[in-house]
Scaffold this motif. Structure first.
Motif, PDB file in Angstrom:
ATOM      1  N   ILE A  49     -30.820   3.744  -3.729  1.00 62.74           N
ATOM      2  CA  ILE A  49     -30.402   2.395  -3.326  1.00 62.74           C
ATOM      3  C   ILE A  49     -29.753   2.382  -1.946  1.00 62.74           C
ATOM      4  O   ILE A  49     -30.205   1.683  -1.044  1.00 62.74           O
ATOM      5  CB  ILE A  49     -29.474   1.777  -4.393  1.00 62.74           C
ATOM      6  CG1 ILE A  49     -30.275   1.521  -5.676  1.00 62.74           C
ATOM      7  CG2 ILE A  49     -28.865   0.462  -3.883  1.00 62.74           C
ATOM      8  CD1 ILE A  49     -29.457   1.020  -6.840  1.00 62.74           C
ATOM      9  N   ASP A  76     -18.302   7.604  -7.491  1.00 59.89           N
ATOM     10  CA  ASP A  76     -19.689   7.839  -7.902  1.00 59.89           C
ATOM     11  C   ASP A  76     -19.792   8.735  -9.125  1.00 59.89           C
ATOM     12  O   ASP A  76     -20.794   8.701  -9.847  1.00 59.89           O
ATOM     13  CB  ASP A  76     -20.482   8.461  -6.745  1.00 59.89           C
ATOM     14  CG  ASP A  76     -20.750   7.489  -5.606  1.00 59.89           C
ATOM     15  OD1 ASP A  76     -20.551   6.269  -5.797  1.00 59.89           O
ATOM     16  OD2 ASP A  76     -21.153   7.951  -4.518  1.00 59.89           O
ATOM     17  N   THR A 104     -29.347   6.548  -8.299  1.00 55.27           N
ATOM     18  CA  THR A 104     -28.398   6.250  -7.241  1.00 55.27           C
ATOM     19  C   THR A 104     -27.028   6.863  -7.508  1.00 55.27           C
ATOM     20  O   THR A 104     -26.579   6.906  -8.651  1.00 55.27           O
ATOM     21  CB  THR A 104     -28.272   4.721  -7.073  1.00 55.27           C
ATOM     22  OG1 THR A 104     -27.383   4.418  -6.008  1.00 55.27           O
ATOM     23  CG2 THR A 104     -27.800   4.039  -8.347  1.00 55.27           C
ATOM     24  N   PHE A 121     -23.592   5.941  -7.390  1.00 53.61           N
ATOM     25  CA  PHE A 121     -22.950   4.621  -7.387  1.00 53.61           C
ATOM     26  C   PHE A 121     -21.913   4.616  -8.497  1.00 53.61           C
ATOM     27  O   PHE A 121     -22.137   5.181  -9.575  1.00 53.61           O
ATOM     28  CB  PHE A 121     -23.998   3.546  -7.695  1.00 53.61           C
ATOM     29  CG  PHE A 121     -24.005   2.332  -6.813  1.00 53.61           C
ATOM     30  CD1 PHE A 121     -22.920   1.455  -6.785  1.00 53.61           C
ATOM     31  CD2 PHE A 121     -25.111   2.032  -6.029  1.00 53.61           C
ATOM     32  CE1 PHE A 121     -22.958   0.320  -5.993  1.00 53.61           C
ATOM     33  CE2 PHE A 121     -25.156   0.905  -5.238  1.00 53.61           C
ATOM     34  CZ  PHE A 121     -24.077   0.040  -5.203  1.00 53.61           C
ATOM     35  N   SER A 172     -18.615  -0.671  -9.300  1.00 54.63           N
ATOM     36  CA  SER A 172     -19.199  -1.155  -8.050  1.00 54.63           C
ATOM     37  C   SER A 172     -20.682  -1.497  -8.225  1.00 54.63           C
ATOM     38  O   SER A 172     -21.183  -2.462  -7.636  1.00 54.63           O
ATOM     39  CB  SER A 172     -19.010  -0.143  -6.911  1.00 54.63           C
ATOM     40  OG  SER A 172     -19.429   1.150  -7.290  1.00 54.63           O
ATOM     41  N   TYR A 173     -21.378  -0.752  -9.083  1.00 57.98           N
ATOM     42  CA  TYR A 173     -22.790  -1.089  -9.344  1.00 57.98           C
ATOM     43  C   TYR A 173     -22.893  -2.408 -10.105  1.00 57.98           C
ATOM     44  O   TYR A 173     -23.740  -3.261  -9.766  1.00 57.98           O
ATOM     45  CB  TYR A 173     -23.479   0.024 -10.125  1.00 57.98           C
ATOM     46  CG  TYR A 173     -24.977  -0.188 -10.224  1.00 57.98           C
ATOM     47  CD1 TYR A 173     -25.796   0.059  -9.134  1.00 57.98           C
ATOM     48  CD2 TYR A 173     -25.563  -0.646 -11.403  1.00 57.98           C
ATOM     49  CE1 TYR A 173     -27.174  -0.143  -9.208  1.00 57.98           C
ATOM     50  CE2 TYR A 173     -26.926  -0.855 -11.484  1.00 57.98           C
ATOM     51  CZ  TYR A 173     -27.727  -0.601 -10.385  1.00 57.98           C
ATOM     52  OH  TYR A 173     -29.081  -0.821 -10.460  1.00 57.98           O
ATOM     53  N   ALA A 190     -22.368  -5.063  -7.625  1.00 57.81           N
ATOM     54  CA  ALA A 190     -23.535  -5.222  -6.752  1.00 57.81           C
ATOM     55  C   ALA A 190     -24.656  -5.984  -7.452  1.00 57.81           C
ATOM     56  O   ALA A 190     -25.369  -6.774  -6.824  1.00 57.81           O
ATOM     57  CB  ALA A 190     -24.029  -3.856  -6.289  1.00 57.81           C
ATOM     58  N   GLN A 191     -24.800  -5.785  -8.751  1.00 58.65           N
ATOM     59  CA  GLN A 191     -25.845  -6.495  -9.488  1.00 58.65           C
ATOM     60  C   GLN A 191     -25.620  -8.003  -9.512  1.00 58.65           C
ATOM     61  O   GLN A 191     -26.571  -8.760  -9.681  1.00 58.65           O
ATOM     62  CB  GLN A 191     -25.947  -5.952 -10.908  1.00 58.65           C
ATOM     63  CG  GLN A 191     -26.591  -4.579 -10.986  1.00 58.65           C
ATOM     64  CD  GLN A 191     -26.715  -4.097 -12.413  1.00 58.65           C
ATOM     65  OE1 GLN A 191     -25.718  -3.947 -13.126  1.00 58.65           O
ATOM     66  NE2 GLN A 191     -27.928  -3.841 -12.849  1.00 58.65           N
ATOM     67  N   LEU A 230     -31.410  -5.685  -7.983  1.00 62.86           N
ATOM     68  CA  LEU A 230     -30.826  -4.567  -8.714  1.00 62.86           C
ATOM     69  C   LEU A 230     -30.900  -4.753 -10.226  1.00 62.86           C
ATOM     70  O   LEU A 230     -30.599  -3.832 -10.980  1.00 62.86           O
ATOM     71  CB  LEU A 230     -29.365  -4.350  -8.294  1.00 62.86           C
ATOM     72  CG  LEU A 230     -29.131  -3.910  -6.858  1.00 62.86           C
ATOM     73  CD1 LEU A 230     -27.645  -3.656  -6.613  1.00 62.86           C
ATOM     74  CD2 LEU A 230     -29.947  -2.662  -6.501  1.00 62.86           C
ATOM     75  N   GLU A 263     -32.500   2.361 -15.059  1.00 61.41           N
ATOM     76  CA  GLU A 263     -31.449   2.604 -14.065  1.00 61.41           C
ATOM     77  C   GLU A 263     -30.759   3.927 -14.373  1.00 61.41           C
ATOM     78  O   GLU A 263     -30.308   4.144 -15.503  1.00 61.41           O
ATOM     79  CB  GLU A 263     -30.390   1.503 -14.100  1.00 61.41           C
ATOM     80  CG  GLU A 263     -30.893   0.104 -13.818  1.00 61.41           C
ATOM     81  CD  GLU A 263     -29.845  -0.944 -14.159  1.00 61.41           C
ATOM     82  OE1 GLU A 263     -30.104  -2.129 -13.869  1.00 61.41           O
ATOM     83  OE2 GLU A 263     -28.780  -0.593 -14.726  1.00 61.41           O
ATOM     84  N   VAL A 272     -27.623   5.695 -12.906  1.00 62.59           N
ATOM     85  CA  VAL A 272     -26.480   5.457 -12.037  1.00 62.59           C
ATOM     86  C   VAL A 272     -25.496   6.609 -12.242  1.00 62.59           C
ATOM     87  O   VAL A 272     -25.045   6.862 -13.368  1.00 62.59           O
ATOM     88  CB  VAL A 272     -25.817   4.102 -12.371  1.00 62.59           C
ATOM     89  CG1 VAL A 272     -24.591   3.868 -11.500  1.00 62.59           C
ATOM     90  CG2 VAL A 272     -26.828   2.971 -12.202  1.00 62.59           C
TER      91      VAL A 272
END
Length: 207
Positions: free
Chosen positions: A10, A49, A108, A110, A114-115, A118-119, A125, A131, A133
């Motif tokens: 990503i 992450d 990713t 991530f 935070s993911y 972001a979605q 996303l 996915e 993550v």
């Protein structure tokens, strides 16, 4: 060889990730250089992450560096401004593959929170078939274990995966497991790779 799934990184593949650029704009290059020299912000982000708390990690770091506390907290408080802008051609390629019926995964580094945030900001996303993550998996690229988990959970043979990432170490680690790989240096090159693998026509892959 048949490709059964295409995997997108990503950051810097679908969304530009250049925190230094944000800080240059907000606090000036000289102050940004002083900040990044004093505080390993990318190591801080690596903890996020790996699944540690988004706000907790960043605010703890800010408390340890009071001279830069306000700037460090921006990494959390204005995070979506760091993760900008979208790379439109890459998004078009993702959607063209899905329109063709090709399964598309995300792999990713991530954070969990935070993911999820972001979605809510980037609709594409929410369009992956699967996915992967790092914050959820508690392991980051290029650790071989994250690629092994993708294989186990997806059920796709390594030789039938095609993976794009902007970091050479991440690409090399996937290649070592037998994945087909592409070092992402821009969406045009990625489009060409998808055409070469006969996953999209030149018209479908065009910007």
């Amino acid at each position: 060889m048949t490709i059964d799934a295409v995997i997108f990184d990503i950051g810097n593949v679908l969304i530009e990730w250049q925190p230094e650029r944000f800080y240059d704009r907000e606090i000036g290059e000289a102050r940004r250089r002083a900040l990044f020299d004093a505080v390993d912000l990318h190591a801080m982000n690596e903890r996020v992450d790996l699944g540690h708390g988004f706000q907790e990690v960043i605010y703890e770091t800010a408390a340890r560096y009071p001279d830069f506390a306000a700037e460090i907290r921006m990494w959390h408080d204005r995070w979506i401004e760091l993760a900008q802008p979208v790379i439109p051609h890459s998004v078009k390629l993702l959607r063209a593959l899905r329109a063709r019926g090709v399964p598309v995964f995300a792999l990713t580094n991530f954070g969990v929170e935070s993911y999820a945030y972001a979605q809510t900001q980037f609709d594409f996303l929410n369009e992956f078939d699967q996915e992967y993550v790092s914050g959820r998996m508690r392991v980051t690229k290029p650790d071989p274990r994250i690629y092994e988990l993708v294989e186990e959970q997806s059920g796709v043979t390594p030789q039938n995966l095609l993976f794009a990432d902007d970091r050479a170490a991440n690409v090399s680690a996937a290649s070592a497991r037998g994945w087909n790989v592409h070092l992402f240096e821009g969406p045009a090159g990625w489009a060409d790779a998808l055409v070469t693998h006969d996953l999209l026509s030149p018209e479908e892959a065009a910007a």
